[in-house]
Write an enzyme that holds these catalytic residues in place. Structure first.
Site, short mmCIF file in Angstrom:
data_model
loop_
_atom_site.label_atom_id
_atom_site.label_comp_id
_atom_site.label_asym_id
_atom_site.label_seq_id
_atom_site.Cartn_x
_atom_site.Cartn_y
_atom_site.Cartn_z
CG HIS A 69 88.38 58.65 -22.95
ND1 HIS A 69 89.40 58.96 -23.82
CD2 HIS A 69 88.75 57.52 -22.32
CE1 HIS A 69 90.33 58.03 -23.74
NE2 HIS A 69 89.97 57.15 -22.83
CB ILE A 70 90.94 63.99 -22.04
CG1 ILE A 70 90.01 64.56 -20.96
CG2 ILE A 70 91.75 65.09 -22.73
CD1 ILE A 70 90.72 65.05 -19.73
#
Length: 161
Positions: free
Chosen positions: A82-83
């Site tokens: 997850h960025i």
């Protein structure tokens, strides 16, 4: 078998998804991720633009906004990247997908390239989080817990059952 029911290492290496400052997942700014609710893992505050696969397997999911993707290992561990923690309204702007879902990937293979300005994200404040989401069956064994600088593709842990 260990007291928590896990059998031990699977031999699947977890690598840094980007060069930057490694930290334990419990230290990230988002309380949901830090709590371990989404799974065990780690994070890297990026110094670079290219996000690589943290593990080998099949790229099974690329979120519509391109801020998250999942790789399923041959042993069926589901590894989510997850960025950034904030949802944002960029709708994928600034994100270039380099590998499409359905493809087999190897640890260290480039998956997404990010133009931080176009994505409306501040690179030094963004955390790239990696977690094993099917935590009932799998976990993460870090090589070391200490914060440190890592390079993309550097081994930082292993998946364990």
């Amino acid at each position: 078998m260990k007291p928590d029911g896990r059998q031990g290492l699977l031999g699947e290496e977890l690598v840094a998804p980007v060069g930057g400052q490694y930290q334990m997942l419990s230290e990230v700014s988002d309380k949901v991720f830090a709590s371990g609710l989404m799974g065990e893992g780690y994070a890297v505050i990026p110094h670079e633009n290219t996000i690589v696969a943290p593990v080998s397997g099949e790229l099974v999911l690329m979120q519509r906004t391109r801020r998250a993707f999942m790789i399923r290992t041959p042993d069926r561990a589901e590894v989510l990247v997850h960025i950034g923690a904030e949802p944002g309204e960029h709708k994928g702007r600034g994100f270039t997908v380099l590998t499409e879902p359905g493809q087999q990937v190897t640890a260290g293979q480039p998956i997404v390239d990010i133009d931080w300005m176009a994505a409306n994200m501040v690179q030094p404040e963004t955390e790239i989080m990696v977690m094993v989401t099917n935590k009932k069956d799998f976990g993460v064994r870090p090589i070391q817990d200490a914060a440190r600088t890592v390079v993309a593709g550097e081994q930082v842990g292993n998946v364990e059952r």
